[in-house]
Write a protein that holds these residues in place. Structure first.
Motif, PDB file in Angstrom:
ATOM      1  N   SER A 203      71.534  17.810  26.129  1.00 58.14           N
ATOM      2  CA  SER A 203      71.989  18.995  26.857  1.00 58.14           C
ATOM      3  C   SER A 203      71.710  20.276  26.083  1.00 58.14           C
ATOM      4  N   LEU A 204      71.453  20.129  24.778  1.00 54.17           N
ATOM      5  CA  LEU A 204      71.150  21.293  23.938  1.00 54.17           C
ATOM      6  C   LEU A 204      69.653  21.471  23.733  1.00 54.17           C
ATOM      7  N   ASP A 287      79.249  30.025  20.346  1.00 51.97           N
ATOM      8  CA  ASP A 287      79.086  29.414  21.672  1.00 51.97           C
ATOM      9  C   ASP A 287      77.860  28.519  21.661  1.00 51.97           C
ATOM     10  N   LEU A 288      77.656  27.805  22.768  1.00 51.25           N
ATOM     11  CA  LEU A 288      76.561  26.843  22.847  1.00 51.25           C
ATOM     12  C   LEU A 288      75.196  27.521  22.812  1.00 51.25           C
ATOM     13  N   GLU A 289      75.101  28.742  23.306  1.00 51.34           N
ATOM     14  CA  GLU A 289      73.810  29.436  23.268  1.00 51.34           C
ATOM     15  C   GLU A 289      73.381  29.717  21.838  1.00 51.34           C
ATOM     16  N   ASP A 290      74.347  30.128  21.005  1.00 47.91           N
ATOM     17  CA  ASP A 290      74.019  30.347  19.588  1.00 47.91           C
ATOM     18  C   ASP A 290      73.611  29.034  18.925  1.00 47.91           C
ATOM     19  N   LYS A 292      72.214  26.419  20.439  1.00 43.56           N
ATOM     20  CA  LYS A 292      70.868  26.093  20.927  1.00 43.56           C
ATOM     21  C   LYS A 292      69.806  26.880  20.173  1.00 43.56           C
ATOM     22  N   THR A 293      70.093  28.162  19.931  1.00 47.25           N
ATOM     23  CA  THR A 293      69.139  29.018  19.212  1.00 47.25           C
ATOM     24  C   THR A 293      68.927  28.509  17.790  1.00 47.25           C
TER      25      THR A 293
END
Length: 308
Positions: A203-204, A287-290, A292-293
């Motif tokens: 998912s990531l 958060d999940l966006e950070d 993922k980055t």
């Protein structure tokens, strides 16, 4: 071609040999130097060379609560010892019965039962026999080894410090795998089987293989690593996370590997990881966006290392 012989009641006598004795966990560059010295002695005397080792860590049998983590599994250790080029690797099964033998009893009833040594090379701090009572001095004073050349091999040094398995274990534990690699003469590696994990990686954008290893193995300290994963005969660059992910505090402490350019199912397959470099520590992201980055950046860094 090295002959691997497991010691037992029916093991035939193998004649005159120059031997090196030790546990040799890690088969690091110091071990390699010691064994190469024994091989040189074999050439000097015109006999075969023989590495004598044990099938398990004696400390793990005698004092299991104080035993050190292992740098190599048994199969790796035998493979690495054989690669140095001795004629024979003699593996002695270690149990409490063997541990109870005095140093002289070990020489008489075990060693001399299968070989006739002309030269014995050991580390200068070598200990053997019941309660580790035997030392280099014991070997030198033994009437059973009269006329045998005993060589206490000095420890190899790097960075003004001796190269030892203990030193390498410390480096691995703190994540200094690049320095450990220079002392091992190869990357530190873990073998295990891929098990089902949390399923979060996909998912990531980075599906991972959860490697389960023997708990007795020396696992690198928590962090993200540039590594190489081997599955069968195929090798892949890998971004590996070791430890409990701070962004998922309820997760178990894991070894999770994202294999670059791999497609397929790894569940229940054996896999080996070679650790080349620690890229960073573990961080709790906002958060999940950070997250993922950060994962994407780790993967890009691993790809840039061109490990395969």
């Amino acid at each position: 071609m090295t002959q691997v012989v497991t010691y037992g009641p029916t093991t035939p006598h193998m004649g005159r040999v120059a031997i090196a004795i030790g546990m040799f966990d890690g088969v690091h560059i110091g071990h390699q130097t010691l064994i190469s010295h024994a091989i040189g002695k074999a050439h000097e005397y015109g006999v075969r060379s023989c590495v004598v080792t044990f099938d398990r860590d004696p400390d793990g049998v005698v004092t299991p609560d104080r035993a050190s983590r292992h740098l190599t599994v048994f199969a790796d250790r035998i493979e690495l010892l054989s690669a140095i080029g001795p004629d024979i690797v003699l593996v002695i099964p270690f149990d409490l019965e063997l541990a109870a033998l005095s140093a002289e009893e070990f020489i008489a009833s075990v060693l001399l039962r299968v070989v006739d040594p002309v030269s014995v090379t050991v580390g200068h701090d070598f200990r053997f026999g019941s309660h580790a009572s035997g030392t280099v001095s014991t070997l030198e004073a033994s009437e059973l080894l009269r006329g045998v050349e005993i060589t206490p091999h000095a420890l190899l040094t790097r960075g003004d410090r001796p190269v030892t398995s203990t030193r390498i274990r410390g480096l691995v534990a703190t994540g200094e795998v690049a320095e450990a690699e220079t002392l091992l003469g190869r990357p530190h590696r873990l073998r295990g089987v891929v098990a089902r994990g949390r399923g979060v990686g996909a998912s990531l954008g980075a599906p991972t293989a959860n490697l389960v290893v023997d708990p007795a193995m020396a696992v690198p300290g928590d962090g993200v690593y540039a590594a190489v994963a081997q599955v069968g005969s195929n090798r892949y660059a890998a971004a590996v996370t070791v430890g409990r992910p701070p962004s998922f505090p309820d997760a178990d402490s894991l070894i999770e590997a994202h294999l670059l350019d791999f497609t397929g199912d790894l569940y229940d397959q054996p896999m080996t990881l070679e650790f080349h470099e620690r890229l960073r520590g573990l961080v709790a992201f906002a958060d999940l966006e950070d997250l993922k980055t950060a994962i994407a950046a780790d993967i890009a860094t691993v790809r840039g290392r061109q490990l395969v």
